[in-house]
Design an enzyme around this catalytic site. Structure first.
Site, mmCIF file in Angstrom:
data_model
loop_
_atom_site.group_PDB
_atom_site.id
_atom_site.type_symbol
_atom_site.label_atom_id
_atom_site.label_comp_id
_atom_site.label_asym_id
_atom_site.label_seq_id
_atom_site.Cartn_x
_atom_site.Cartn_y
_atom_site.Cartn_z
ATOM 1 N N ARG A 150 0.821 -1.212 0.000
ATOM 2 C CA ARG A 150 0.000 0.000 0.000
ATOM 3 C C ARG A 150 0.852 1.258 0.000
ATOM 4 O O ARG A 150 1.931 1.286 0.559
ATOM 5 C CB ARG A 150 -0.895 0.037 1.245
ATOM 6 C CG ARG A 150 -1.891 -1.092 1.315
ATOM 7 C CD ARG A 150 -2.364 -1.322 2.737
ATOM 8 N NE ARG A 150 -3.089 -2.575 2.845
ATOM 9 C CZ ARG A 150 -4.407 -2.688 2.725
ATOM 10 N NH1 ARG A 150 -5.145 -1.632 2.513
ATOM 11 N NH2 ARG A 150 -4.987 -3.870 2.824
ATOM 12 N N GLY A 162 -7.136 7.691 -2.311
ATOM 13 C CA GLY A 162 -7.444 7.101 -3.612
ATOM 14 C C GLY A 162 -6.554 7.550 -4.757
ATOM 15 O O GLY A 162 -6.773 7.166 -5.895
ATOM 16 N N MET A 176 -3.157 7.115 -5.120
ATOM 17 C CA MET A 176 -2.058 6.220 -5.496
ATOM 18 C C MET A 176 -2.519 4.766 -5.433
ATOM 19 O O MET A 176 -3.685 4.504 -5.196
ATOM 20 C CB MET A 176 -0.865 6.487 -4.596
ATOM 21 C CG MET A 176 -0.262 7.849 -4.855
ATOM 22 S SD MET A 176 1.084 8.234 -3.746
ATOM 23 C CE MET A 176 0.294 8.397 -2.189
ATOM 24 N N HIS A 233 -11.413 42.638 -12.694
ATOM 25 C CA HIS A 233 -12.579 43.362 -12.184
ATOM 26 C C HIS A 233 -13.681 42.390 -11.772
ATOM 27 O O HIS A 233 -14.242 42.474 -10.683
ATOM 28 C CB HIS A 233 -13.096 44.321 -13.263
ATOM 29 C CG HIS A 233 -14.334 45.018 -12.850
ATOM 30 N ND1 HIS A 233 -15.575 44.555 -13.199
ATOM 31 C CD2 HIS A 233 -14.528 46.097 -12.064
ATOM 32 C CE1 HIS A 233 -16.480 45.346 -12.657
ATOM 33 N NE2 HIS A 233 -15.862 46.295 -11.976
ATOM 34 N N ARG A 265 -14.186 51.889 -2.195
ATOM 35 C CA ARG A 265 -13.765 52.385 -3.508
ATOM 36 C C ARG A 265 -14.887 53.291 -4.018
ATOM 37 O O ARG A 265 -15.935 52.791 -4.423
ATOM 38 C CB ARG A 265 -13.548 51.218 -4.464
ATOM 39 C CG ARG A 265 -12.346 50.330 -4.141
ATOM 40 C CD ARG A 265 -12.279 49.206 -5.178
ATOM 41 N NE ARG A 265 -11.011 48.513 -5.185
ATOM 42 C CZ ARG A 265 -10.793 47.331 -4.601
ATOM 43 N NH1 ARG A 265 -11.760 46.730 -3.938
ATOM 44 N NH2 ARG A 265 -9.601 46.751 -4.686
ATOM 45 N N ARG A 310 -11.669 55.987 0.167
ATOM 46 C CA ARG A 310 -10.572 56.359 -0.722
ATOM 47 C C ARG A 310 -11.059 57.348 -1.783
ATOM 48 O O ARG A 310 -12.133 57.167 -2.360
ATOM 49 C CB ARG A 310 -10.024 55.108 -1.406
ATOM 50 C CG ARG A 310 -8.860 55.398 -2.322
ATOM 51 C CD ARG A 310 -8.304 54.133 -2.942
ATOM 52 N NE ARG A 310 -9.202 53.602 -3.946
ATOM 53 C CZ ARG A 310 -8.993 52.445 -4.565
ATOM 54 N NH1 ARG A 310 -7.949 51.696 -4.244
ATOM 55 N NH2 ARG A 310 -9.823 52.013 -5.474
ATOM 56 N N GLU A 367 1.006 51.635 -2.391
ATOM 57 C CA GLU A 367 0.765 50.669 -3.464
ATOM 58 C C GLU A 367 1.685 50.886 -4.656
ATOM 59 O O GLU A 367 1.538 50.241 -5.681
ATOM 60 C CB GLU A 367 -0.707 50.677 -3.892
ATOM 61 C CG GLU A 367 -1.251 52.041 -4.255
ATOM 62 C CD GLU A 367 -2.740 52.029 -4.603
ATOM 63 O OE1 GLU A 367 -3.288 50.950 -4.893
ATOM 64 O OE2 GLU A 367 -3.346 53.116 -4.601
ATOM 65 N N GLY A 392 -1.966 48.629 -0.665
ATOM 66 C CA GLY A 392 -2.744 48.195 -1.831
ATOM 67 C C GLY A 392 -1.920 47.166 -2.577
ATOM 68 O O GLY A 392 -1.167 47.478 -3.492
ATOM 69 N N THR A 393 -2.064 45.928 -2.150
ATOM 70 C CA THR A 393 -1.163 44.897 -2.676
ATOM 71 C C THR A 393 -1.497 44.472 -4.103
ATOM 72 O O THR A 393 -0.694 43.801 -4.734
ATOM 73 C CB THR A 393 -1.145 43.678 -1.746
ATOM 74 O OG1 THR A 393 -2.494 43.369 -1.387
ATOM 75 C CG2 THR A 393 -0.329 43.951 -0.500
ATOM 76 N N ASN A 394 -2.666 44.878 -4.608
ATOM 77 C CA ASN A 394 -2.941 44.571 -6.023
ATOM 78 C C ASN A 394 -1.999 45.387 -6.901
ATOM 79 O O ASN A 394 -1.290 44.850 -7.753
ATOM 80 C CB ASN A 394 -4.394 44.912 -6.388
ATOM 81 C CG ASN A 394 -5.388 44.186 -5.516
ATOM 82 O OD1 ASN A 394 -5.097 43.101 -5.024
ATOM 83 N ND2 ASN A 394 -6.561 44.770 -5.326
ATOM 84 N N ASP A 395 -2.002 46.692 -6.673
ATOM 85 C CA ASP A 395 -1.112 47.530 -7.464
ATOM 86 C C ASP A 395 0.351 47.308 -7.097
ATOM 87 O O ASP A 395 1.223 47.315 -7.960
ATOM 88 C CB ASP A 395 -1.477 49.013 -7.285
ATOM 89 C CG ASP A 395 -2.589 49.412 -8.236
ATOM 90 O OD1 ASP A 395 -2.462 49.124 -9.443
ATOM 91 O OD2 ASP A 395 -3.597 49.974 -7.771
ATOM 92 N N CYS A 454 -5.296 46.267 2.193
ATOM 93 C CA CYS A 454 -6.649 46.271 1.624
ATOM 94 C C CYS A 454 -6.674 45.694 0.221
ATOM 95 O O CYS A 454 -7.701 45.689 -0.437
ATOM 96 C CB CYS A 454 -7.247 47.669 1.648
ATOM 97 S SG CYS A 454 -6.402 48.827 0.553
HETATM 98 C C1 PEP Z 1 -4.800 47.724 -4.489
HETATM 99 O O1 PEP Z 1 -4.174 48.211 -5.424
HETATM 100 O O2 PEP Z 1 -4.410 46.749 -3.827
HETATM 101 C C2 PEP Z 1 -6.097 48.300 -4.087
HETATM 102 C C3 PEP Z 1 -6.697 47.898 -2.995
HETATM 103 O O3 PEP Z 1 -6.667 49.199 -4.930
HETATM 104 P P1 PEP Z 1 -7.395 48.811 -6.296
HETATM 105 O O4 PEP Z 1 -7.523 47.323 -6.337
HETATM 106 O O5 PEP Z 1 -8.705 49.483 -6.276
HETATM 107 O O6 PEP Z 1 -6.465 49.348 -7.312
HETATM 108 MG MG MG Z 2 -4.759 50.158 -6.157
#
Ligand code: PEP
Ligand code: MG
Length: 906
Positions: A98, A107, A109, A489, A595, A651, A778, A799-802, A864
């Site tokens: 086994r 399940g 292997m 988006h 936003r 913001r 950001e 703003g960790t996305n940017d 955020c």
């Molecule tokens: C970001 O950039 O992380 C952020 C929170 O702002 P947005 O996503 O609206 O650009």
């Molecule tokens: Mg941003």
């Protein structure tokens, strides 16, 4: 090398134990442990997980050489304890082989049973047991399993069933019987011969008759199964590293197929779906392990209660149930009692819900496996809280055991499980926003609204979505897009709404004109039903019923426990009073990001917004902004009121202005008519707003710097709303945030506008409200100069996305085009827009927090971006001492649990 690779167990002794799961795999470690605590387990041995890696380095021949002495000794150990001999024709020992990795991979292997048989050994077993049916049943099972797993027998055509099953079906058809167990001894012997012939024909090799050769073949096949397709996929889904490898456990066979006093089964100490403290499981008389899961025979229930529940679902009467499908509790009461006692003992020992396998050989019970059982999100929470109440675990252990991500299941509607089994997956996208959705296909936001108003449930299918689709998204049950990643988006907005979304489904072909979508050659029209699973990214044809998720009291209790231990607070990203309320009900302690741009898209607002954008002068802009002011003020008032007493971080306008103007002729004409100008004029202005890199263009505080009247209007709206609320006896706590700052003076100048406006507003209102001014961090430059920026900012919101976009230089909207290849080639292990890149982006954040504090020791710091709801990212933020994480409402409980876990890990 004298390093130990093989660990024996049996008769209450073991060289391993439960703590050694890294080395022995979960199965091997628990087999050892069960021995040590006096549970009947057939003797055997486990080959360590690292040997699997060694196998991949040196190959089969060499690994056999390396293991030879240790395996021979271990086999002798088993022979001694079993008082029989591997390969003997007088008193033969058979074994099972086994797999078992550190993390359970149910399940995925391979396993081989009844190993050690050949024609002579079989005859010897017949003499010994006097039970030729049992012996040849085992023999044909062995050749079949060995053929499939070790010798790689495959169906001739891809669509065909297993070649051995096809042969069995032939034999059964000749005799007109349905069940394998009704095959006669001669038929079983005939099957063995036919199987071997098929193997010779397909592989060109004879079936190996030497038991030791069989054993080596099986051990290496289990190592190979670590790299089979489904195991690789499972590891990817569960984040299990490829380097871990699988252990191999070899155990003396015990037989559930020896007749009516033998059986085999699987059981759980609690209900894995609901978490109820209800021992349950299934078993089959006169059968072997794979029969229970294979679904050929209907297994029976272990307990009377389980059996009655099962019969009720099947519409079977109590009399029929008791006669035809008795539970083990009724049919084998003595064995049941022992089984029940052992399951209780195991659960108490491991202090968690156990998933166990057992075999009854001629009236004697043996355990073959135990592990902490997989469970649903609901069961996870209930079991953890029940175990605390039962005194089996403490609060901290309960919190540590729950998986934050799994809480998601408690918050969204889910597909009906039985219906899902019959549904057909037509394509796969990214699991952008969890939950289940089904409805009729529409392609445009206004259609979504119209259909919805007419009482239809719709799924909006788009190439991609833009902010203009917001109302349509809100009207839809779910959203499916061809393009866009996890922070596109569609994904961000859908998560915010708690709405199911599958994004980046590259294989779908959307034709807006014909209102059709083509998926794998099939054309679906507007109005056709489609179903989405936002938790897996799977898309199904047709309608799959959903049911609302239940929030139990245990869920709240678990969340209260989080508050007891956490240091990092959780806020929410919310743009409407409704979202704010939802988040508050999930325990958000404020808003970390509103936003404001999302508020401009309703009818009258967008008209005034466009007027503002197209105005040629400051005066013109001010006039249009004056129209927007009351709308903004009432929106902010709603949000501040919903979050009364809690901070609300609003913001200032962030996205480039071209996002607010129409790009199609119809829309431009409509706008020209509304504004009383020519369509050409509108087009000229729209063209002038176009940018090559809008994400790096005229957006964020650059808007407020170039058009300070926008900042002025928004400040008026925020503080005006707060003053009104204060006059009504409420407790508004506004914070005003400046986006996309890269240079101290951007913030400084915006701050001046805000402060001057505040003075005016307070004078007009005759009342003052406390508020704070902070900034997004950001851009990499903001992080690098955070000490300077802190001199003007009362708080930082990352703003960790940017920040991810600009640190990697990956467009957040276009990552779907290359991410799959990057993951495949292991350049990236995860999507950095989903899981914070701690080594890169995270270092910028850590440095910025430190630099900020060096100038302003009490500066508040939060996150955020989308990462604020992802457990590993939240933990990182907690560990570097951030004050809060902010995420979409439906992720608030996930972030709360992750934050509490981070505090406990400290
Ligand atoms: C970001 O950039 O992380 C952020 C929170 O702002 P947005 O996503 O609206 O650009
Ligand atoms: Mg941003």
């Amino acid at each position: 090398m004298s390093e130990k690779r093989v660990y024996t167990f049996g008769n209450g002794q073991a060289e391993g134990n439960a703590q050694m799961r890294e080395r022995l795999g979960g199965k091997g470690a628990n087999l050892a442990e069960m021995n040590l605590i006096g549970i009947p387990v057939p003797p055997g041995f486990t080959i360590a997980t690292d040997v699997c890696n060694e196998y991949y380095e040196v190959g089969q021949e060499k690994i056999v050489e390396i293991l030879q002495a240790e395996v021979n000794a271990a086999v002798a150990h088993v022979e001694n304890l079993m008082n029989s001999k591997f390969g003997s024709t007088e008193n033969p020992l058979l074994v099972s082989v086994r797999s078992g990795a550190r993390a359970s991979m149910p399940g995925m292997m391979d396993t081989i049973l009844n190993l050690g048989l050949n024609d002579e050994v079989a005859e010897g077993m017949v003499r010994k047991t006097g039970n030729p049916h049992f012996v040849y049943d085992s023999y044909r099972r062995f050749v079949q399993m060995y053929g499939d797993v070790v010798l790689g027998m495959k169906p001739v055509n891809k669509e065909d069933i297993d070649p051995f099953e096809a042969i069995i079906d032939e034999v059964k058809a000749i005799r007109g019987i349905e069940l394998d167990k009704d095959l006669s001894v001669d038929e079983l012997k005939d099957l063995v011969a036919r199987f071997k012939k098929a193997i010779k024909e397909q592989t060109g090799n004879d079936f190996p008759t030497d038991p030791m050769e069989q054993l080596w073949g099986a051990i290496c096949a289990v190592f190979r199964s670590w790299m089979n397709e489904r195991a690789i996929l499972y590891r990817k889904m569960e984040g299990i590293p490829d380097e871990w490898g699988t252990a191999v456990s070899v155990m003396a066979m015990v037989f559930g197929n020896m007749g009516e006093t033998s059986a085999t089964g699987v059981c759980f100490s609690r209900d894995a779906a609901t978490g109820e403290n209800l021992f349950n499981g299934e078993y089959l008389v006169n059968a072997q392990g794979e029969d229970v899961v294979a679904g050929i025979r209907t297994p029976q229930q272990i307990t009377v209660e389980g059996s009655r529940r099962w019969a009720a679902l099947q519409g079977i009467s109590e009399e029929e149930r008791a006669a035809k499908y008795p539970s083990m509790e009724e049919a084998m009461p003595e064995i049941y009692k022992e089984l029940d006692a052992i399951q209780t003992k195991l659960e108490n020992h491991y202090r968690d819900m156990q998933d166990m396998e057992f075999t009854v050989q001629d009236g004697k019970l043996w355990f073959l496996q135990t592990r902490n059982g997989k469970r649903t999100g609901t069961a996870m929470v209930k079991i953890a809280m029940d175990l605390v109440r039962e005194g089996l675990i403490d609060e901290k252990t309960a919190l540590k055991r729950c998986e934050p991500q799994k809480l998601d299941e408690l918050l969204h509607p889910v597909f009906d499980k039985d219906a899902l089994k019959k549904a057909k997956v037509i394509t796969q996208g990214l699991p952008a926003s969890p939950g289940a959705a089904c409805g009729q296909i529409v392609f445009h936001a206004d259609d979504a609204q119209k259909w919805r108003e007419d009482g239809h449930r719709v799924v909006m299918v788009r190439i991609e979505t833009s902010p203009e689709d917001l109302a349509g998204m809100s009207a839809a049950e779910g959203i499916l897009t061809a393009r866009g990643g996890m922070t596109s988006h569609a994904a961000v907005v859908a998560r915010g709404m708690g709405k199911c979304c599958v994004s980046g489904a590259g294989a779908i072909n959307v034709n807006y004109k014909n209102k059709t979508v083509e998926i794998e050659g099939v054309v679906y029209k507007e109005g056709d039903y489609i179903s989405l699973n936002g938790s897996t990214g799977q898309v199904y044809a047709g309608e799959i019923p959903t049911k609302a998720a239940e929030l139990s009291g245990d869920f709240k209790a678990l969340m209260d426990l989080c508050d007891k231990y956490t240091k990092l607070q959780v806020r929410t990203n919310a743009d409407t009073p409704h979202d704010a309320q939802v988040a508050r009900s999930f325990g958000a302690k404020g808003i970390g990001l509103t936003r404001t741009e999302h508020m401009f898209f309703e009818d009258q607002k967008i008209v005034a917004m466009r007027e503002m954008i197209l105005a040629g002068s400051v005066e013109g802009r001010k006039k249009a902004l004056a129209k927007l002011l009351p709308y903004q003020k009432s929106d902010f008032k709603g949000i501040l009121e919903a979050m009364d007493g809690c901070p609300v971080n609003i913001r200032l306008l962030d996205p480039p202005l071209h996002e607010f103007v129409p790009h199609d002729l119809k829309g431009q004409q409509k706008m020209a008519d509304e504004m009383g100008v020519s369509v050409e004029e509108i087009q000229k202005r729209v063209e002038s707003l176009a940018e090559n890199n809008p994400m790096l263009g005229h957006r964020g505080c650059r808007l407020g710097i170039t058009f300070p009247e926008i900042t002025e209007m928004q400040t008026r709206a925020i503080l005006g709303a707060a003053c009104e609320l204060k006059k009504e006896g409420k407790d508004p706590k506004p914070e005003i945030m400046v986006p996309l700052v890269g240079i101290l003076y951007e913030l400084k100048q915006q701050k001046e506008v805000i402060l001057a406006t505040a003075k005016e507003v307070f004078a007009e209102e005759g009342i003052e409200v406390e508020f704070e001014i902070g900034t997004m961090i950001e851009t990499p430059r903001a992080a690098l100069t955070a000490n300077r920026i802190a001199s003007e900012a009362e708080y930082f919101s990352f703003g960790t996305n940017d920040l991810t976009q600009m640190t990697f230089g990956y467009s957040r909207d276009d990552i779907a085009s290359f991410l799959p290849v990057y993951l495949e080639k292991k350049i990236l292990t995860v999507d950095p827009f989903q899981v914070l890149d701690q080594n890169g982006v995270g270092q910028l954040i850590k440095m910025a927090v430190e630099k900020g504090r060096s100038v302003r020791p009490d500066i508040r710091t939060g996150i955020c971006g989308e990462h604020g709801g992802e457990p590993s990212s939240v933990k990182f933020c907690a560990k570097i001492g951030m004050d809060y994480a902010s995420c979409s409402p439906f992720r608030v409980p996930i972030a709360r649990l992750a934050a509490a876990q981070a505090a406990l890990e400290d």
